[in-house]
Design an enzyme around this catalytic site. Structure first.
Site, PDB file in Angstrom:
ATOM      1  N   HIS A 178      -4.439  11.620 -17.434  1.00 43.00           N
ATOM      2  CA  HIS A 178      -3.433  11.351 -18.449  1.00 43.00           C
ATOM      3  C   HIS A 178      -3.104   9.875 -18.361  1.00 43.00           C
ATOM      4  O   HIS A 178      -2.995   9.322 -17.258  1.00 43.00           O
ATOM      5  CB  HIS A 178      -2.183  12.203 -18.202  1.00 43.00           C
TER       6      HIS A 178
ATOM      7  N   ALA B 226      -5.374   1.959   3.242  1.00 48.98           N
ATOM      8  CA  ALA B 226      -4.778   0.642   3.040  1.00 48.98           C
ATOM      9  C   ALA B 226      -3.578   0.462   3.959  1.00 48.98           C
ATOM     10  O   ALA B 226      -3.402  -0.613   4.556  1.00 48.98           O
ATOM     11  CB  ALA B 226      -4.361   0.471   1.580  1.00 48.98           C
ATOM     12  N   PHE B 227      -2.778   1.501   4.128  1.00 50.12           N
ATOM     13  CA  PHE B 227      -1.611   1.398   5.002  1.00 50.12           C
ATOM     14  C   PHE B 227      -2.036   1.205   6.454  1.00 50.12           C
ATOM     15  O   PHE B 227      -1.433   0.426   7.186  1.00 50.12           O
ATOM     16  CB  PHE B 227      -0.709   2.627   4.858  1.00 50.12           C
TER      17      PHE B 227
ATOM     18  N   GLU C 114       1.689   7.860  -5.971  1.00 47.97           N
ATOM     19  CA  GLU C 114       0.389   8.505  -6.124  1.00 47.97           C
ATOM     20  C   GLU C 114       0.442   9.986  -5.750  1.00 47.97           C
ATOM     21  O   GLU C 114      -0.149  10.824  -6.430  1.00 47.97           O
ATOM     22  CB  GLU C 114      -0.658   7.782  -5.281  1.00 47.97           C
TER      23      GLU C 114
ATOM     24  N   ARG D 106      11.440 -17.055  10.953  1.00 41.34           N
ATOM     25  CA  ARG D 106      10.844 -15.866  11.572  1.00 41.34           C
ATOM     26  C   ARG D 106      11.092 -14.630  10.719  1.00 41.34           C
ATOM     27  O   ARG D 106      10.210 -13.797  10.533  1.00 41.34           O
ATOM     28  CB  ARG D 106      11.418 -15.657  12.978  1.00 41.34           C
TER      29      ARG D 106
ATOM     30  N   TRP E 295       6.354 -16.027  16.904  1.00 41.86           N
ATOM     31  CA  TRP E 295       5.935 -17.173  17.716  1.00 41.86           C
ATOM     32  C   TRP E 295       5.901 -18.461  16.887  1.00 41.86           C
ATOM     33  O   TRP E 295       6.328 -19.517  17.355  1.00 41.86           O
ATOM     34  CB  TRP E 295       4.567 -16.877  18.330  1.00 41.86           C
TER      35      TRP E 295
ATOM     36  N   LEU F 267       4.479 -22.458   6.715  1.00 44.27           N
ATOM     37  CA  LEU F 267       3.621 -23.128   7.686  1.00 44.27           C
ATOM     38  C   LEU F 267       3.002 -24.425   7.159  1.00 44.27           C
ATOM     39  O   LEU F 267       2.311 -25.110   7.903  1.00 44.27           O
ATOM     40  CB  LEU F 267       2.526 -22.167   8.167  1.00 44.27           C
TER      41      LEU F 267
ATOM     42  N   GLU G 196       3.757  -0.546  -0.056  1.00 41.89           N
ATOM     43  CA  GLU G 196       2.595   0.347   0.069  1.00 41.89           C
ATOM     44  C   GLU G 196       3.040   1.800   0.249  1.00 41.89           C
ATOM     45  O   GLU G 196       2.450   2.714  -0.332  1.00 41.89           O
ATOM     46  CB  GLU G 196       1.720  -0.076   1.245  1.00 41.89           C
TER      47      GLU G 196
ATOM     48  N   GLN H 230      -4.701  -0.305   7.474  1.00 46.77           N
ATOM     49  CA  GLN H 230      -5.115  -1.707   7.575  1.00 46.77           C
ATOM     50  C   GLN H 230      -3.895  -2.625   7.654  1.00 46.77           C
ATOM     51  O   GLN H 230      -3.888  -3.588   8.425  1.00 46.77           O
ATOM     52  CB  GLN H 230      -5.987  -2.096   6.379  1.00 46.77           C
TER      53      GLN H 230
END
Length: 96
Positions: free
Chosen positions: A62, A5-6, A51, A30, A22, A91, A44, A8
């Site tokens: 548990h 996940a990190f 974990e 920004r 931009w 936006l 994350e 990604q």
């Protein structure tokens, strides 16, 4: 696992942070756009830390271990929701 996940999120950040710089009209805009993406990555990393500690202590099932992992995952979900809402609001005036 969280490392996937990190990874990604790193790829998404490589695209979204330059886009934020931009698209943002002001420094604050920004910062909000880029910061919301960085915040997801920070949460994350903290979730991964939770974990790892839980798994280090014991691999036995548990309810508190599961609860800790669920809370970490929920925090990531909320951070992602915050990023989406931040981008949508920042936006939204460009769409209308």
């Amino acid at each position: 696992h969280s490392e996937a996940a990190f990874r990604q999120e790193v790829w998404a950040a490589c695209l979204l942070i330059p886009l934020a710089l931009w698209l943002g009209r002001t420094g604050v805009e920004r910062a909000l756009l880029a910061g919301s993406i960085l915040f997801v990555m920070i949460v994350e990393l903290l979730n991964t830390g939770i974990e790892v500690v839980v798994d280090r202590i014991s691999h036995e099932r548990h309810h508190l271990s599961g609860f800790a992992k669920d809370l970490g995952s929920s925090a990531v979900l909320l951070a992602l929701l915050l990023a989406v809402v931040t981008w949508a609001l920042a936006l939204s005036d460009r769409i209308t």
